[in-house]
Design a protein around this motif. Structure first.
Motif, mmCIF file in Angstrom:
data_model
loop_
_atom_site.group_PDB
_atom_site.id
_atom_site.type_symbol
_atom_site.label_atom_id
_atom_site.label_comp_id
_atom_site.label_asym_id
_atom_site.label_seq_id
_atom_site.Cartn_x
_atom_site.Cartn_y
_atom_site.Cartn_z
ATOM 1 N N VAL A 1 -1.294 -57.926 -60.534
ATOM 2 C CA VAL A 1 -2.416 -58.377 -61.355
ATOM 3 C C VAL A 1 -3.737 -57.979 -60.704
ATOM 4 N N HIS A 2 -3.859 -58.339 -59.465
ATOM 5 C CA HIS A 2 -5.149 -58.253 -58.770
ATOM 6 C C HIS A 2 -4.955 -57.423 -57.511
ATOM 7 N N GLY B 1 -17.360 -53.885 -59.473
ATOM 8 C CA GLY B 1 -17.031 -55.173 -60.078
ATOM 9 C C GLY B 1 -16.933 -54.975 -61.584
ATOM 10 N N THR C 1 -18.738 -53.369 -52.648
ATOM 11 C CA THR C 1 -17.396 -53.910 -52.811
ATOM 12 C C THR C 1 -17.420 -55.105 -53.766
ATOM 13 N N GLY C 2 -16.279 -55.767 -53.941
ATOM 14 C CA GLY C 2 -16.208 -56.875 -54.884
ATOM 15 C C GLY C 2 -14.765 -57.239 -55.146
ATOM 16 N N THR C 3 -14.541 -58.489 -55.431
ATOM 17 C CA THR C 3 -13.184 -59.019 -55.540
ATOM 18 C C THR C 3 -12.387 -58.457 -56.701
ATOM 19 N N PHE C 4 -13.064 -58.281 -57.860
ATOM 20 C CA PHE C 4 -12.316 -57.989 -59.090
ATOM 21 C C PHE C 4 -12.398 -56.533 -59.533
ATOM 22 N N PHE D 1 -14.770 -47.681 -59.089
ATOM 23 C CA PHE D 1 -14.461 -48.922 -59.778
ATOM 24 C C PHE D 1 -15.301 -50.011 -59.142
ATOM 25 N N ASN E 1 -8.672 -54.936 -61.672
ATOM 26 C CA ASN E 1 -8.097 -55.739 -62.747
ATOM 27 C C ASN E 1 -7.015 -54.891 -63.417
ATOM 28 N N LEU F 1 -7.942 -55.700 -55.668
ATOM 29 C CA LEU F 1 -9.200 -55.196 -55.088
ATOM 30 C C LEU F 1 -9.253 -53.682 -55.329
ATOM 31 N N ASP F 2 -9.503 -52.890 -54.265
ATOM 32 C CA ASP F 2 -9.476 -51.445 -54.536
ATOM 33 C C ASP F 2 -8.289 -50.758 -53.864
ATOM 34 N N MET F 3 -7.194 -51.521 -53.733
ATOM 35 C CA MET F 3 -5.960 -50.892 -53.268
ATOM 36 C C MET F 3 -5.411 -49.976 -54.378
ATOM 37 N N ALA F 4 -4.613 -49.025 -53.943
ATOM 38 C CA ALA F 4 -3.945 -48.163 -54.928
ATOM 39 C C ALA F 4 -2.843 -48.945 -55.625
#
Lengths: 423, 423, 423, 423
Positions: free
Chosen positions: B71-72, B106, B292-295, B104, B298, B74-77
């Motif tokens: 679901v979530h 936020g 950067t940023g948490t979401f 990508f 998505n 961050l900016d992982m592949a």
């Protein structure tokens, strides 16, 4: 991964630290394309407090999608939104004796921070905001101004140099100086040069900043002192809220009521983008639509958030679990620490625990080694000198033990090869 | 609705204009709790270009959730992200001869705007940005600085007064003055007082600002002139992109290549929070994690976005449909206009059409009447004087006709009772 | 006085504190219209270090005027200017081993401060400046930003909130905390939030700020630390320079060389408007005319300045006199202090001596009583709580004694009637 | 000259353009060390409207010095100050039906500009100020923000980018566009992005900016429009005031009353540093001492200013002379212009006349040639493309003729050698 390396901006970061293409996840585990399993001590930087793919949330989502539930609604009223609000009032605010209006901002913590700061400025009629050393509040300009880390400010310092003062956080000047008393002095002194702020904004535990913990007394002083000076107190509970410290709100232990509270990350329950701002009714001075945004109505998030709130906060079982296991983790870390006198320091509350390395570069090395060994864990602090233990709150005893073992063995492995540091 | 009125901040806005609690939606229709049906000429302010609950996207989501898809992230592949990138390169960038890196940000348009502005400032080593009259770029401080509408700036003017100059948009000074030529003059004149900006940012059609349309020539002049002066050109295609004007990007008709492009709203295909910034490779100067940023990850949005891109942009059918039906809508509006000489003016491209009322208050009245009659349609412009026709691009002929009929009868009904205005 | 009350802006200040219309002056005495005589312990706030109407300067002026000497010259070369520069190099810079370029700015200290700050920003390519608690640098925006006193900033706080940070001055946090060490920590810590400044600016003794004295060690630390961090050090010697502390420059006792030094007030010798900025040759990066102004060439001031420099600084007689008599004044004040245990505190160097009253309002009362009794003396500090002894450096022993007697009797008179304060 | 080249900062400017060491001066003549004589068409950039070393002022000064008149008084009441105020009210304000409070600011025009802007911001409670293309208001930060010339802003653009908007000056967009109407449109339009300013500040003739002349109608529109919008109107009459345009104030011809007027340069009568701000009584909202400065009480300047006001403004002889001779100068220039079709343009009022060269570099060449031939005359405009004729108002017919002859022959000489320019 090739796709990402070729086409994504070089700003990408976690895909460098955790170089795998992830595919599925469940509970406290992540799986990559090749089905390698990783224990998750990262929890989406705090967005996955309830673990991955909770079955109740999944089922609720599938049902909702199947029946053509509204997906996107800006700030229109929807069934999903109302169910979230009802649960939040019932299980979170009411039992804690809190009375707040809820503002659904754009679905990022930074956006809720921006809204809080703007509202404070409008209500107070002045622009100055006080933030703190090692604070982290996000990357949009209004939030970045409040973020201390030089790495994020590089090349933008002059543009960020407005209406903000950074004050030493709790403990920053050592245990003998209460920096809340210093702030009170500066605010009371007409010769200090410090403009009276509209608000102060703080994290009770600075997550990105290195797991720096505000003391109960400091928080109480801040609350008393800001009230006395007519300054609003905003608590950014984006990372430390939603149960991360054991309580739903991180400030409950200090028995204070901030004027505004920012929630995000785990509020949706499953990592979907969602944020909100809690506002004391007497300062809810917004005009309709004065702060707006396209994605304030992410109904999938409202839906899973409503499930999460009811499932995990209708009683104190989760809270008790976290507080209990927190002690176990800290004990475990102390055992490691004793092996390497003077090399490590430990701090934290709940499942928000930092392990700082005297040899600053070690934290990143350990994180890398852990990943190779099947554990996702990240670092924090202005020099990435702190290893940040952030397991899901719902992690099972076995998974927790598994993760701690990988951590321990990774440290042992690296410390063995490491030359001593004399600082 | 009671829940919302009691507990939500007074900032709420659309729930006042469209006072119903919505429950489900499908295609071009919204349904409230009592199962009343509304034709949707609003499309989530442009976030629902492909209509509600597209069956292919729904099915993809249900499958993904069922198999514990990430679901979530961050900016992982992730698998979902890679599939989106692949489709975006294949169906969007390559066929148009465009070469951009993808960031990508936020998952809000405002955050992508913030990233674009920061990158421009870092790359150019100067802070000034030029925005335009009636521009709308969002509500976080870095974006709000660039947003012209006084309502959103109220009480914050002094804090926003930094590094930004508003220049007259295409047509703002009447048809005889090309404001791009004026900007060139100011930039060339050492006595103009205008600091050389890092970038200009513009919408090719100002959506919130009142459906103001930049001409092809103006856009080309801007592109030529900014290049000549060493200034970056950012196009905010949040509302006008993703097919809204008939082409995927709104600037295709002018045959220009901006240095950065901001996409959001309909990029996910179904209204889930997602944003991205396209960056010319030579200015992709970010350091890892600098914004950067948490979401940013998505994955539900990546998944549906990948479906949408392939489904709607593998050929030009949707594009042709929109261009064709756009003419029909404009013809229909011209017939209305002729009934009320001097009262209305019409402008637009694709499915982004504005109907301006000489009697400014009328636009809101018509919007209200439409809602009562079963049509959701909003207003725009600094004084809400423009009715904004924004049907889903995928709307069926019957639904479109239905909506236009409601619009027509609502206007007829109100104009009948209205006293003439002499201005 | 009626003319002034009727027609002058209510901004007027000293004419309220010293309500007389002054007519003539000589040495350490002022005379009003009715020929009442006042001992001058004010010295034009430091602009009249050599007393009033020095006969040598008067004669030089009369001769100059009689022979049609150039009055106003912008920054053209004139005979008068060259004679000043020659004397300044010969008697001031050379003997002290100092090598500076001289910039003649607009003839106010504030303007020289503005020039210093601008040059620092240009040279370093960054805008941030660090000033200090209780600092005073003037009232134009660039200088007012650096001025701590809230009274002067009222209503302008938001406009001043840019590029400036106030740091605690020497001693501000008590004797146990060296605030230069704290500044070093903040500058070294990437998480402090403090942007690296272009320069720090400081007074070695804060005059308007309450006679706060920087220690030798603090100044040396500041010099070492700023050099190490690549930050310029600007010393504002407007009030404390030109012999006020006993040495020509106030920083000589610490044996440091600032990167820039601001001189004004007594530099002309007789109170005529004149200012200058000393710049280390290696940072003299101005382009011709980049900082300009109409009154940079006040030739009457150059003329009297040349006389003053030669007359008073060709040997160390004045310097010795001031240091010797300073001790006598301090002794005198200590005798008064002993009469009122806990009520008074004394601090100062040279003829820059402050007498602080625990009962803050007393300082203004004493100043008023002194004026009635024939002594002009003003207050300083953010709450006007400090009486500021500023006799001309050239004052005769009798005049000094006369002034001190009036001061003593005024205090005695007021303390007699005063109720004790318990704080 | 060697002294200056060795020791003065490289910021020096006029000493490069006019490379002589000046010694004495009288009327319209300057003399250098070698007693070479120069006709003065520069008048200290407007600070010497009454010529050099007026005998009445000299005598008054010598008498004053001889009797120990007060030199320096901050803002205390003095005999000299009162005599100035009396004369200023009697001969300047009263006859023109003007009612202003007088603020004596620091003795530079820039400082009076700073005071005006600060007062406007305090009174209006907002910070934005509107300045104009090619405006010049000084070099301290608050004034430099308002100064358009890029040369002065270089390296400081980002720090100056706050609270200021530059609007096109009268005529900037050609004769067909009234830029006051454009400003009214922007201020009235809620979507323009222009924050409502506290004040506009303008010169009726832009001196440094290139002798750009505001029309009567434009000034009246500005006055009407600012009043209607609740915005203060500040006129900077530093260079164009004190009779330079023929009237004492440059705005008299438009029959308007600004809210504030800045005077400096020639106000002292002989080039001594002095400035003042005229303030409508109803906005004189200063608190005592809120804007202060050491050299607000330059009594020599008050003394000569009082003489000048009475001598030159007790009747309209000087005014008539200037208006009459202005026409003669313009006729003379038109004759030159006719010799070089398309090469020159002429504009001005009173003794403030500009001669613009199509070949921009020519203006500086002519200025240099004039100096060699015995005439001091400077250039203006953002590219120094305009020769600026600024003779003393009191110049004799013979001296004026002499100066014009040198100008003519210098132009003839240079144009002869010049290749034609095809632009």
């Amino acid at each position: 991964m090739k796709t990402i390396e070729e086409h994504e901006s070089q700003v990408r970061s976690y895909s460098r630290n955790f170089p795998a293409t992830f595919s599925t996840s469940s509970g406290a585990y992540l799986y990559d394309e090749a089905n390698n399993r990783y224990v998750d001590f990262f929890s989406g930087a705090g967005a996955l407090n309830y673990g991955h793919n909770d079955e109740d949330m999944k089922q609720a989502l599938i049902d909702y999608i199947s029946r053509n539930g509204i997906v996107h609604s800006l700030d229109m009223a929807t069934v999903a939104k109302e169910s979230f609000i009802d649960n939040f009032i019932r299980y979170i605010l009411k039992p804690r004796g809190l009375d707040y209006k809820i503002q659904f901002t754009g679905p990022t913590g930074a956006n809720a921070v921006e809204a809080a700061v703007k509202l404070a400025q409008i209500v107070k009629g002045r622009n100055q905001i006080i933030s703190f050393t090692n604070a982290y509040h996000g990357h949009s300009k209004g939030a970045l101004r409040l973020t201390a880390n030089a790495y994020y400010r590089e090349g933008l310092e002059d543009d960020l140099s407005q209406s903000t003062t950074f004050h030493p956080f709790s403990g920053y000047l050592g245990p003998d100086i209460d920096t809340s008393v210093l702030l009170d002095k500066l605010l009371s002194d007409k010769g200090s040069g410090l403009s009276k702020p509209a608000a102060i904004i703080l994290e009770t535990i600075q997550g990105e900043g290195g797991i720096n913990i505000a003391t109960q007394q400091w928080l109480r002083n801040m609350r008393e002192m800001t009230s006395r000076h007519g300054i609003l107190m905003i608590i950014d509970d984006i990372q430390s809220g939603c149960g991360r410290t054991g309580d739903f709100f991180s400030f409950e232990f200090a028995d204070i009521q901030p004027d505004m509270v920012v929630l995000s990350k785990s509020i949706s329950g499953c990592g979907l983008p969602m944020s909100l701002l809690l506002i004391k009714p007497e300062i809810d001075a917004w005009k309709p639509g004065q702060h707006t945004g396209t994605f304030r109505g992410n109904n999938y998030a409202f839906l899973t958030a409503a499930v999460a709130i009811e499932k995990y906060w209708k009683d104190d079982q989760l809270s008790q679990k976290v507080k209990r296991e927190s002690k176990a983790i800290v004990s475990f870390l102390h055992e490691i620490k004793e092996e390497y006198p003077g090399e490590l320091s430990i701090r934290g509350r709940g499942f928000m625990i930092g392990l700082e390395f005297k040899d600053k570069a070690m934290a990143v090395e350990v994180s890398k080694a852990c990943f190779k060994n099947g554990l996702v864990i990240e670092t924090c602090g202005a020099e990435d000198q702190v290893l940040k233990l952030f397991p899901p709150l719902t992690i099972s005893a076995e998974s927790l033990e598994k993760g701690l073992e990988i951590l321990n063995s990774s440290i042992v492995e690296l410390m063995r090869n490491k030359k001593p540091v004399y600082l």
